[in-house]
Scaffold this motif. Structure first.
Motif, PDB file in Angstrom:
ATOM      1  N   TRP A  94       5.241   0.632   2.345  1.00 51.65           N
ATOM      2  CA  TRP A  94       6.238   0.786   1.918  1.00 51.65           C
ATOM      3  C   TRP A  94       6.240   1.464   0.349  1.00 51.65           C
ATOM      4  N   ARG A  95       7.019   2.320  -0.130  1.00 52.94           N
ATOM      5  CA  ARG A  95       6.660   3.204  -1.175  1.00 52.94           C
ATOM      6  C   ARG A  95       7.142   2.230  -2.366  1.00 52.94           C
ATOM      7  N   GLU A  96       8.062   1.451  -2.401  1.00 45.86           N
ATOM      8  CA  GLU A  96       8.526   0.384  -3.379  1.00 45.86           C
ATOM      9  C   GLU A  96       8.557   0.988  -4.874  1.00 45.86           C
ATOM     10  N   ALA A  97       9.051   2.164  -4.900  1.00 45.83           N
ATOM     11  CA  ALA A  97       9.354   2.947  -6.152  1.00 45.83           C
ATOM     12  C   ALA A  97      10.357   1.887  -7.134  1.00 45.83           C
ATOM     13  N   GLN A  98      11.176   1.243  -6.265  1.00 41.45           N
ATOM     14  CA  GLN A  98      12.276   0.376  -6.806  1.00 41.45           C
ATOM     15  C   GLN A  98      12.058  -0.743  -5.855  1.00 41.45           C
ATOM     16  N   PRO A  99      12.660  -2.149  -6.346  1.00 40.89           N
ATOM     17  CA  PRO A  99      12.465  -3.181  -5.372  1.00 40.89           C
ATOM     18  C   PRO A  99      13.120  -2.870  -4.072  1.00 40.89           C
ATOM     19  N   SER A 100      14.371  -1.946  -3.826  1.00 44.09           N
ATOM     20  CA  SER A 100      14.934  -1.950  -2.660  1.00 44.09           C
ATOM     21  C   SER A 100      14.301  -0.662  -1.830  1.00 44.09           C
ATOM     22  N   ASP A 101      13.413  -0.011  -2.410  1.00 47.72           N
ATOM     23  CA  ASP A 101      12.608   0.985  -1.553  1.00 47.72           C
ATOM     24  C   ASP A 101      11.798   0.714  -0.763  1.00 47.72           C
ATOM     25  N   LEU A 102      12.212   0.766   0.536  1.00 47.04           N
ATOM     26  CA  LEU A 102      11.457   0.826   1.695  1.00 47.04           C
ATOM     27  C   LEU A 102      11.101   1.626   2.510  1.00 47.04           C
ATOM     28  N   VAL A 103      11.010   3.091   2.066  1.00 47.05           N
ATOM     29  CA  VAL A 103      10.623   4.186   2.730  1.00 47.05           C
ATOM     30  C   VAL A 103       8.972   4.114   2.759  1.00 47.05           C
ATOM     31  N   CYS A 104       8.687   4.493   4.007  1.00 48.25           N
ATOM     32  CA  CYS A 104       7.136   4.275   4.581  1.00 48.25           C
ATOM     33  C   CYS A 104       6.566   5.767   4.111  1.00 48.25           C
ATOM     34  N   VAL A 105       5.362   5.465   3.365  1.00 48.47           N
ATOM     35  CA  VAL A 105       4.346   6.323   2.860  1.00 48.47           C
ATOM     36  C   VAL A 105       3.007   6.229   2.862  1.00 48.47           C
ATOM     37  N   THR A 106       2.191   6.991   2.585  1.00 45.02           N
ATOM     38  CA  THR A 106       0.747   6.773   2.533  1.00 45.02           C
ATOM     39  C   THR A 106       0.671   5.697   1.345  1.00 45.02           C
ATOM     40  N   PRO A 107      -0.633   5.161   1.551  1.00 46.96           N
ATOM     41  CA  PRO A 107      -1.046   4.295   0.559  1.00 46.96           C
ATOM     42  C   PRO A 107      -1.160   5.128  -0.931  1.00 46.96           C
ATOM     43  N   GLY A 108      -1.523   6.323  -0.824  1.00 51.87           N
ATOM     44  CA  GLY A 108      -1.846   7.024  -2.136  1.00 51.87           C
ATOM     45  C   GLY A 108      -0.415   7.372  -2.557  1.00 51.87           C
ATOM     46  N   THR A 109       0.429   7.698  -2.017  1.00 46.90           N
ATOM     47  CA  THR A 109       1.759   7.815  -2.611  1.00 46.90           C
ATOM     48  C   THR A 109       2.419   6.796  -3.120  1.00 46.90           C
ATOM     49  N   ARG A 110       2.341   5.665  -2.553  1.00 42.00           N
ATOM     50  CA  ARG A 110       2.644   4.295  -3.299  1.00 42.00           C
ATOM     51  C   ARG A 110       2.010   4.081  -4.577  1.00 42.00           C
ATOM     52  N   ALA A 111       0.753   4.436  -4.474  1.00 45.07           N
ATOM     53  CA  ALA A 111       0.097   4.449  -5.771  1.00 45.07           C
ATOM     54  C   ALA A 111       0.795   5.239  -6.920  1.00 45.07           C
ATOM     55  N   GLN A 112       0.763   6.601  -6.280  1.00 46.73           N
ATOM     56  CA  GLN A 112       1.723   7.401  -7.408  1.00 46.73           C
ATOM     57  C   GLN A 112       2.959   6.694  -7.889  1.00 46.73           C
ATOM     58  N   ALA A 113       3.681   6.181  -7.043  1.00 48.18           N
ATOM     59  CA  ALA A 113       4.985   5.638  -7.293  1.00 48.18           C
ATOM     60  C   ALA A 113       4.909   4.735  -8.393  1.00 48.18           C
ATOM     61  N   LYS A 114       3.620   3.670  -8.226  1.00 51.69           N
ATOM     62  CA  LYS A 114       3.512   2.709  -9.210  1.00 51.69           C
ATOM     63  C   LYS A 114       3.011   3.354 -10.638  1.00 51.69           C
ATOM     64  N   ASP A 115       2.153   4.313 -10.593  1.00 53.56           N
ATOM     65  CA  ASP A 115       1.613   4.987 -11.753  1.00 53.56           C
ATOM     66  C   ASP A 115       2.847   5.542 -12.500  1.00 53.56           C
TER      67      ASP A 115
END
Length: 127
Positions: A94-115
């Motif tokens: 899950w990307r988790e850019a926001q608490p309700s963001d359950l779009v499936c992405v690569t682990p690198g994309t999730r790390a980018q959203a957190k950054d």
């Protein structure tokens, strides 16, 4: 942004009314303009745009990141186990850019959203 400013003005007016009632001050029946509010720092600095994971996602990111978000959102359904199960297929999280963001992405994309979330304030005008 107009919706945010309008909501902030309404909240300010309601707060003023409540304060006046609580303080026993009489209220005027004539309409008065809402007080001016300081400009909200929602504008992105040069080189950044709103991410738009959802319509209310105003985190400033590079145009390339926003393009990735749109692509990930377009492929969201095919990266899930099923339509009824938001679990991601192997290789996706899950990307988790926001608490309700359950779009499936690569682990690198999730790390980018957190950054991007961590650097949101410094990418806004006045930040």
């Amino acid at each position: 942004m107009a919706k945010i400013l309008e909501r902030a003005r309404r909240i300010t007016v309601v707060s003023a009314v409540l304060a006046a009632v609580a303080g026993g001050v009489g209220l005027s029946t004539t309409a008065e303009a809402a007080p001016e509010l300081p400009a909200l720092s929602l504008q992105c600095k040069a080189g950044f745009v709103w991410r738009e994971v959802t319509t209310n996602d105003l985190v400033c990111v590079t145009p390339g990141t926003r393009a990735q978000v749109k692509d990930d959102n377009a492929h969201a359904a095919e990266r899930r186990v099923s339509e009824d199960d938001p679990t991601c297929k192997p290789g996706f999280v899950w990307r988790e850019a926001q608490p309700s963001d359950l779009v499936c992405v690569t682990p690198g994309t999730r790390a980018q959203a957190k950054d991007d979330n961590a650097h949101a304030a410094e990418r806004r005008v006045g930040g």
